[in-house]
Design an enzyme around this catalytic site. Sequence first.
Site, PDB file in Angstrom:
ATOM      1  N   HIS A   1      39.294  37.500  38.708  1.00 24.31           N
ATOM      2  CA  HIS A   1      38.360  38.034  37.209  1.00 24.31           C
ATOM      3  C   HIS A   1      38.274  36.709  36.296  1.00 24.31           C
ATOM      4  O   HIS A   1      39.267  36.197  35.918  1.00 24.31           O
ATOM      5  CB  HIS A   1      39.619  38.529  37.296  1.00 24.31           C
ATOM      6  N   SER A   2      36.962  36.918  35.841  1.00 25.23           N
ATOM      7  CA  SER A   2      36.462  36.093  35.024  1.00 25.23           C
ATOM      8  C   SER A   2      37.416  35.530  33.505  1.00 25.23           C
ATOM      9  O   SER A   2      37.544  34.449  33.148  1.00 25.23           O
ATOM     10  CB  SER A   2      34.956  36.021  34.855  1.00 25.23           C
ATOM     11  N   ARG A   3      37.886  36.629  33.038  1.00 28.03           N
ATOM     12  CA  ARG A   3      38.213  36.249  31.895  1.00 28.03           C
ATOM     13  C   ARG A   3      40.154  35.532  32.162  1.00 28.03           C
ATOM     14  O   ARG A   3      40.645  34.993  31.343  1.00 28.03           O
ATOM     15  CB  ARG A   3      38.741  37.632  30.916  1.00 28.03           C
ATOM     16  N   GLU A   4      40.321  35.349  33.128  1.00 28.32           N
ATOM     17  CA  GLU A   4      41.283  34.718  33.708  1.00 28.32           C
ATOM     18  C   GLU A   4      41.232  33.495  33.421  1.00 28.32           C
ATOM     19  O   GLU A   4      41.750  32.532  34.529  1.00 28.32           O
ATOM     20  CB  GLU A   4      41.800  35.212  35.001  1.00 28.32           C
TER      21      GLU A   4
ATOM     22  N   ARG B   1      35.839  41.031  33.105  1.00 29.39           N
ATOM     23  CA  ARG B   1      37.201  40.660  34.202  1.00 29.39           C
ATOM     24  C   ARG B   1      36.044  41.013  35.607  1.00 29.39           C
ATOM     25  O   ARG B   1      35.861  39.891  37.019  1.00 29.39           O
ATOM     26  CB  ARG B   1      37.450  42.197  34.413  1.00 29.39           C
TER      27      ARG B   1
ATOM     28  N   ASN C   1      38.544  42.761  43.110  1.00 25.98           N
ATOM     29  CA  ASN C   1      40.017  43.170  43.456  1.00 25.98           C
ATOM     30  C   ASN C   1      40.662  44.225  43.356  1.00 25.98           C
ATOM     31  O   ASN C   1      41.900  44.401  44.113  1.00 25.98           O
ATOM     32  CB  ASN C   1      41.180  41.841  42.279  1.00 25.98           C
ATOM     33  N   ARG C   2      39.045  45.196  43.645  1.00 20.33           N
ATOM     34  CA  ARG C   2      39.009  46.713  44.238  1.00 20.33           C
ATOM     35  C   ARG C   2      38.299  46.839  45.363  1.00 20.33           C
ATOM     36  O   ARG C   2      38.339  47.970  45.321  1.00 20.33           O
ATOM     37  CB  ARG C   2      39.334  47.319  43.640  1.00 20.33           C
TER      38      ARG C   2
ATOM     39  N   HIS D   1      45.573  35.007  40.203  1.00 26.52           N
ATOM     40  CA  HIS D   1      45.730  35.598  39.206  1.00 26.52           C
ATOM     41  C   HIS D   1      45.774  35.826  37.610  1.00 26.52           C
ATOM     42  O   HIS D   1      47.465  34.226  37.494  1.00 26.52           O
ATOM     43  CB  HIS D   1      45.594  36.930  38.677  1.00 26.52           C
TER      44      HIS D   1
ATOM     45  N   TYR E   1      46.654  38.093  33.549  1.00 27.79           N
ATOM     46  CA  TYR E   1      48.677  37.104  33.280  1.00 27.79           C
ATOM     47  C   TYR E   1      49.122  38.367  33.659  1.00 27.79           C
ATOM     48  O   TYR E   1      49.866  39.001  33.796  1.00 27.79           O
ATOM     49  CB  TYR E   1      48.738  37.159  31.631  1.00 27.79           C
TER      50      TYR E   1
ATOM     51  N   TYR F   1      51.860  47.400  40.304  1.00 23.04           N
ATOM     52  CA  TYR F   1      51.248  48.801  40.326  1.00 23.04           C
ATOM     53  C   TYR F   1      50.477  49.109  41.174  1.00 23.04           C
ATOM     54  O   TYR F   1      50.479  48.352  42.433  1.00 23.04           O
ATOM     55  CB  TYR F   1      50.248  48.785  38.969  1.00 23.04           C
TER      56      TYR F   1
ATOM     57  N   GLU G   1      50.054  36.064  39.421  1.00 23.07           N
ATOM     58  CA  GLU G   1      49.612  36.579  38.194  1.00 23.07           C
ATOM     59  C   GLU G   1      50.459  35.026  37.630  1.00 23.07           C
ATOM     60  O   GLU G   1      51.724  35.277  37.267  1.00 23.07           O
ATOM     61  CB  GLU G   1      49.870  37.411  37.514  1.00 23.07           C
TER      62      GLU G   1
END
Lengths: 222, 419
Positions: free
Chosen positions: B179-182, B237, B254-255, B306, B308, B358, B380
């Site tokens: 996920h690029s924004r992480e 993301r 990731n889905r 990942h 956060y 979740y 995370e």
Amino acid sequence: AAMELPPGLSAASRAAALAAGYICYRRGGPGRGLALRALRRACAEDIDGVGRKYHLELELEDVLDKDSTVNCTAEVLYHLGNKNIAPDVQFTLERELKNADEADNVFYNRIKSLEKELVAENIPDNHGNVSPEMEPIHLLAWVASGYVIWQNSTENTKFQLAQIKHVKQVKRSDEYLEFDYKILLHEMLTQEIIPWQMTVLWHPQHGVEVTRDSRQTKEAPE
Amino acid sequence: MRILLLFAALAANAHSEQLFVGDQVLRVTASEEEQITLLRGLGEQAELQVDFWRHPTRPGHPADLRVPFHSLQAVKIFLESNRISYSVMIEDVQELLDEEKKTMMKSRRMERSTSTFDFASYHTLDEIYNWMDTLVDDHPNLVSKIQIGQSYENRPLYVLKFSTGGLKRPAIWLDTGIHSREWITQATGIWTANKIATEYGRDPSVTAILDSMDIFFEIVTNPDGFAFTHSSNRMWRKTRSINAGSFCVGVDPNRNWDAGFGGSGSSSNPCSETYHGPYAHSEREVKAIVDFIRGHGNVKSVISIHSYSQMLMFPYGYKTAPAPDHQELNELAKKAVSDLAAVYGTKYTYGSIVDTIYKADGTTIDWAYDNGVKYSFTFELRDTGRYGFLLPSTQIIPTATETWPALLDIMAYVLEHPY
């Protein structure tokens, strides 16, 4: 009957995040912010015809002084059915919080003496930096977002303030300070980034108030 | 500090061939309102070309003026005859610019060696790809770089291979940045890759692991998304694939895995952040890893990183029924999290994905687990929301440092529990 929940459980952690946001809104300001350090215990209780109530034992930390923590108990009641009613939150802090008067007054006087209204963007910046001058502006948004988060939360949402995209001071003739914020909220379950507008009023003796807020439409899909 | 920022603006000008030889910066302090007016008037005289770096506001507050060489005499006479006090802050602007340029070039050159790479800042894709090459150059007998495919926008998908020999040894797969924004994850990935390389032969645990196993580390698992976070939207993301029939771009990588694919723990809406894609493994970035792990055939652990939330999780995300190895994975997670906390006190929660965070369908580690990779974990990293995706770069090294013992716990356990 209340059922004990493991603190790692997602539902408990969502209720805890909501409670912390609400408490921060009620007690925070540009000179003081609170964040959730740990969820110690959680119980959930179904109340027939009303909703689900979480009993929480939380540890909160002072955002500006990580070594300063305070324990608190909170109750969060998510109402059945109508999703437009904000959850009820009650809380008790174990002890009084450190006085933030000095930091508040320094900020208040600084803003009052600006020739031109304050304008800023992207706080924190892409690298997570917040300049010292912008720290109270950041904290004020953090506190005010607690209100927006509280008003818009359900049992299946977990919001956090992701970034201030834009903030503009609005000149007032009375002694209050007013800021128009465009913020980004991050919702954990859907992972969505939601733009939100909020108008924030503050005065050292009168606390933080969000007088207007609205969800914005996302900019042109990329 | 402000001087440096202004220099950046000047330096930009300098590229269009404007020089500042002999120009000076004067700090001028007006002592009364009339002098403020005079100073403002000075700025309005176009032929003087006085450039205010800090405007005159009120008496007693300094103003900074850049005065071109040709106007210096006139301006100084003007100030002196009006008894406006000033001092020379910068004797020669061009000299200072030349100095700064030299320093910047030197620092760029220095970064070419891994021992001077700045692990404590966030980097661009090019900088990370360049650094990978220097890591390989610095550890030629241990590290190599392989390409497992191409992204949607045709960027290479690089994996660092850590190996002391053998043929298809049992392997551990690590990935960051799916996920690029992480951003904390790619940054932690760089530090960790460097740590593995430098600790081989020094740390008994790392040495034991690499003497029998290989490590494959994909640091920028979603390079298109990562480039986009730098160029356009820091909060991006997903991948950057075009979705047929929609204006919305990207699939949640990731889905997109074939494990509970398409379920309620993902979205069928292309505009959603958790859009699962048209079919499992539709994303090149995901397919490349699937093909690699399947083709390898001997991967014993997959650790996908990942941010956060500060959590360490294991399967399942797509169903509530506990994984057959739940007990064992739970115990290992508990130990790892405890060793992580021992470093700086950072608290993590742990458990299966569905319990801890979740319901999530089509995730990396659920696919890995269902395809025989028993020790599948997802981290995370920091924080819990105060900064979220915008974690300050000052926290990069502390985050990587505390995560290291947790990673080592898992890798050492995998070594000691062959299957």
